[in-house]
Design a protein around this motif. Structure first.
Motif, PDB file in Angstrom:
ATOM      1  N   PHE A  80       0.818  -1.200   0.000  1.00  0.00           N
ATOM      2  CA  PHE A  80       0.000   0.000   0.000  1.00  0.00           C
ATOM      3  C   PHE A  80       0.856   1.256   0.000  1.00  0.00           C
ATOM      4  N   LYS A  81       1.858   1.280   0.859  1.00  0.00           N
ATOM      5  CA  LYS A  81       2.681   2.472   0.995  1.00  0.00           C
ATOM      6  C   LYS A  81       4.137   2.252   0.609  1.00  0.00           C
ATOM      7  N   SER A  82       4.634   1.039   0.813  1.00  0.00           N
ATOM      8  CA  SER A  82       6.060   0.808   0.597  1.00  0.00           C
ATOM      9  C   SER A  82       6.418   0.776  -0.881  1.00  0.00           C
ATOM     10  N   LYS A  83       7.692   0.989  -1.114  1.00  0.00           N
ATOM     11  CA  LYS A  83       8.252   0.965  -2.460  1.00  0.00           C
ATOM     12  C   LYS A  83       9.030  -0.333  -2.617  1.00  0.00           C
ATOM     13  N   PRO A  84       9.251  -0.773  -3.827  1.00  0.00           N
ATOM     14  CA  PRO A  84       9.933  -2.054  -4.044  1.00  0.00           C
ATOM     15  C   PRO A  84      11.296  -2.183  -3.353  1.00  0.00           C
ATOM     16  N   ASN A  85      12.041  -1.098  -3.234  1.00  0.00           N
ATOM     17  CA  ASN A  85      13.365  -1.196  -2.632  1.00  0.00           C
ATOM     18  C   ASN A  85      13.391  -0.887  -1.135  1.00  0.00           C
ATOM     19  N   ASP A  86      12.232  -0.677  -0.499  1.00  0.00           N
ATOM     20  CA  ASP A  86      12.203  -0.315   0.919  1.00  0.00           C
ATOM     21  C   ASP A  86      12.771  -1.393   1.827  1.00  0.00           C
ATOM     22  N   PHE A  87      12.502  -2.646   1.548  1.00  0.00           N
ATOM     23  CA  PHE A  87      13.018  -3.704   2.407  1.00  0.00           C
ATOM     24  C   PHE A  87      14.546  -3.690   2.397  1.00  0.00           C
ATOM     25  N   GLY A  88      15.120  -3.543   1.221  1.00  0.00           N
ATOM     26  CA  GLY A  88      16.580  -3.463   1.108  1.00  0.00           C
ATOM     27  C   GLY A  88      17.149  -2.246   1.814  1.00  0.00           C
ATOM     28  N   LEU A  89      16.474  -1.106   1.693  1.00  0.00           N
ATOM     29  CA  LEU A  89      16.920   0.103   2.386  1.00  0.00           C
ATOM     30  C   LEU A  89      16.886  -0.082   3.905  1.00  0.00           C
ATOM     31  N   ALA A  90      15.811  -0.664   4.385  1.00  0.00           N
ATOM     32  CA  ALA A  90      15.661  -0.874   5.826  1.00  0.00           C
ATOM     33  C   ALA A  90      16.733  -1.815   6.356  1.00  0.00           C
ATOM     34  N   MET A  91      17.086  -2.816   5.602  1.00  0.00           N
ATOM     35  CA  MET A  91      18.033  -3.832   6.050  1.00  0.00           C
ATOM     36  C   MET A  91      19.488  -3.366   6.008  1.00  0.00           C
ATOM     37  N   SER A  92      19.801  -2.421   5.156  1.00  0.00           N
ATOM     38  CA  SER A  92      21.195  -2.044   4.911  1.00  0.00           C
ATOM     39  C   SER A  92      21.746  -1.071   5.952  1.00  0.00           C
ATOM     40  N   GLU A  93      22.843  -1.479   6.592  1.00  0.00           N
ATOM     41  CA  GLU A  93      23.544  -0.586   7.524  1.00  0.00           C
ATOM     42  C   GLU A  93      24.209   0.569   6.784  1.00  0.00           C
ATOM     43  N   LYS A  94      24.382   0.441   5.495  1.00  0.00           N
ATOM     44  CA  LYS A  94      25.018   1.497   4.706  1.00  0.00           C
ATOM     45  C   LYS A  94      24.037   2.617   4.385  1.00  0.00           C
ATOM     46  N   THR A  95      22.756   2.345   4.533  1.00  0.00           N
ATOM     47  CA  THR A  95      21.731   3.356   4.244  1.00  0.00           C
ATOM     48  C   THR A  95      21.670   4.354   5.394  1.00  0.00           C
ATOM     49  N   ASP A  96      21.541   5.606   5.040  1.00  0.00           N
ATOM     50  CA  ASP A  96      21.399   6.679   6.017  1.00  0.00           C
ATOM     51  C   ASP A  96      20.224   6.391   6.953  1.00  0.00           C
ATOM     52  N   ALA A  97      20.364   6.743   8.236  1.00  0.00           N
ATOM     53  CA  ALA A  97      19.324   6.454   9.238  1.00  0.00           C
ATOM     54  C   ALA A  97      17.986   7.083   8.873  1.00  0.00           C
ATOM     55  N   VAL A  98      17.993   8.258   8.288  1.00  0.00           N
ATOM     56  CA  VAL A  98      16.736   8.918   7.910  1.00  0.00           C
ATOM     57  C   VAL A  98      16.043   8.135   6.798  1.00  0.00           C
ATOM     58  N   GLU A  99      16.807   7.681   5.815  1.00  0.00           N
ATOM     59  CA  GLU A  99      16.221   6.870   4.740  1.00  0.00           C
ATOM     60  C   GLU A  99      15.713   5.536   5.276  1.00  0.00           C
ATOM     61  N   ARG A 100      16.476   4.928   6.166  1.00  0.00           N
ATOM     62  CA  ARG A 100      16.041   3.658   6.764  1.00  0.00           C
ATOM     63  C   ARG A 100      14.751   3.864   7.543  1.00  0.00           C
ATOM     64  N   SER A 101      14.694   4.935   8.289  1.00  0.00           N
ATOM     65  CA  SER A 101      13.509   5.245   9.078  1.00  0.00           C
ATOM     66  C   SER A 101      12.281   5.409   8.183  1.00  0.00           C
ATOM     67  N   SER A 116      21.492   4.825  16.356  1.00  0.00           N
ATOM     68  CA  SER A 116      20.616   5.890  15.869  1.00  0.00           C
ATOM     69  C   SER A 116      19.314   5.923  16.671  1.00  0.00           C
ATOM     70  N   PHE A 117      19.027   7.069  17.257  1.00  0.00           N
ATOM     71  CA  PHE A 117      17.781   7.224  18.008  1.00  0.00           C
ATOM     72  C   PHE A 117      16.566   7.028  17.102  1.00  0.00           C
ATOM     73  N   LEU A 118      16.672   7.446  15.840  1.00  0.00           N
ATOM     74  CA  LEU A 118      15.548   7.277  14.909  1.00  0.00           C
ATOM     75  C   LEU A 118      15.182   5.806  14.739  1.00  0.00           C
ATOM     76  N   LEU A 119      16.191   4.980  14.611  1.00  0.00           N
ATOM     77  CA  LEU A 119      15.947   3.563  14.374  1.00  0.00           C
ATOM     78  C   LEU A 119      15.491   2.852  15.647  1.00  0.00           C
ATOM     79  N   ARG A 120      16.004   3.268  16.799  1.00  0.00           N
ATOM     80  CA  ARG A 120      15.505   2.696  18.062  1.00  0.00           C
ATOM     81  C   ARG A 120      14.029   3.055  18.243  1.00  0.00           C
ATOM     82  N   ARG A 121      13.711   4.319  17.980  1.00  0.00           N
ATOM     83  CA  ARG A 121      12.317   4.764  18.111  1.00  0.00           C
ATOM     84  C   ARG A 121      11.409   4.009  17.142  1.00  0.00           C
TER      85      ARG A 121
END
Length: 166
Positions: A4-25, A51-56
Motif C-alpha cells: 500500500f505504501k512501501s516501495k519495491p526497494n524499501d526492504f533493502g533500504l531498511a536492512m542495509s547498515e550502509k543506508t542513512d538512518a533517515v532513509e532507513r527510518s 541511531s535514536f531514529l531507528l531505536r524509536r
C-alpha cells in the motif's frame, strides 16, 4: 503481503547498515503500514542501534503498531532508560497504543507512564507521557492547547490521573 505504501526497494533500504538512518527510518515507516512482519528480526536488532531514529522506529513498530507482547517490557525500559527524548516519547506512544488496542498490561503501563511523567526532564517526552496517559484514562479528553512549550506543572491534570494511578 499487499503493498500500500512501501516501495519495491524499501526492504533493502531498511536492512542495509550502509543506508542513512533517515532513509532507513522512512523505509521502515512505509513497510510498517504494509504490515511487513518479515521486518521483525531487523527491528529487534534496531532496539539497541546507535541511531535514536531507528531505536524509536523499532519500538513504535513492534509494540505500537504490531502489538508484540514480548516487547512491552522493553518499551517500558526504553521509556525510562533511553538517552534520547525522541525514543522515550516513542515508547510512551507505543505503550499507549498497545494498551488501548489490547487492554493488556494496563496497570503496569499506567504506572510506568506516570512515574516517567513525574521524573522526565525534557518537555517533549513529558508531553508524550501525558498524552499517552490521557489516551488510556480519558480517551475523549484532549490536552488544553498550550500557548507555549508544554509544562508539566501547568498542563497536567493530576486529579484526573489520580484515580487510575497507584
Amino acid at each position: 503481503m499487499k503493498i500500500f505504501k512501501s516501495k519495491p526497494n524499501d526492504f533493502g533500504l531498511a536492512m542495509s547498515e550502509k543506508t542513512d538512518a533517515v532513509e532507513r527510518s522512512s523505509a521502515i515507516a512505509r513497510l510498517r503500514f504494509d504490515d511487513c512482519e518479515e521486518l521483525a528480526p531487523l527491528l529487534v536488532k534496531l532496539l539497541r542501534h546507535q541511531s535514536f531514529l531507528l531505536r524509536r522506529d523499532a519500538i513504535v513498530t513492534l509494540v505500537g503498531f504490531w502489538k508484540k507482547t514480548d516487547f512491552v517490557e522493553t518499551a517500558l525500559q526504553m521509556l525510562v532508560g533511553d538517552t534520547d527524548e525522541t525514543v522515550r516519547s516513542g515508547a510512551a506512544y507505543a505503550l499507549a497504543e498497545f494498551v488501548a488496542e489490547t487492554g493488556m498490561s494496563r496497570q503496569n503501563v499506567l504506572d510506568g507512564l506516570s512515574k516517567q511523567l513525574k521524573r522526565e526532564t525534557q518537555f517533549g517526552a513529558q508531553e508524550a507521557c501525558y498524552k499517552a496517559l490521557l489516551k488510556l484514562v480519558a480517551p475523549n479528553r484532549t490536552m488544553l492547547a498550550a500557548s507555549s512549550v508544554f509544562k508539566r506543572e501547568r498542563d497536567v491534570d493530576w486529579n484526573l490521573l489520580k484515580s487510575s494511578l497507584s
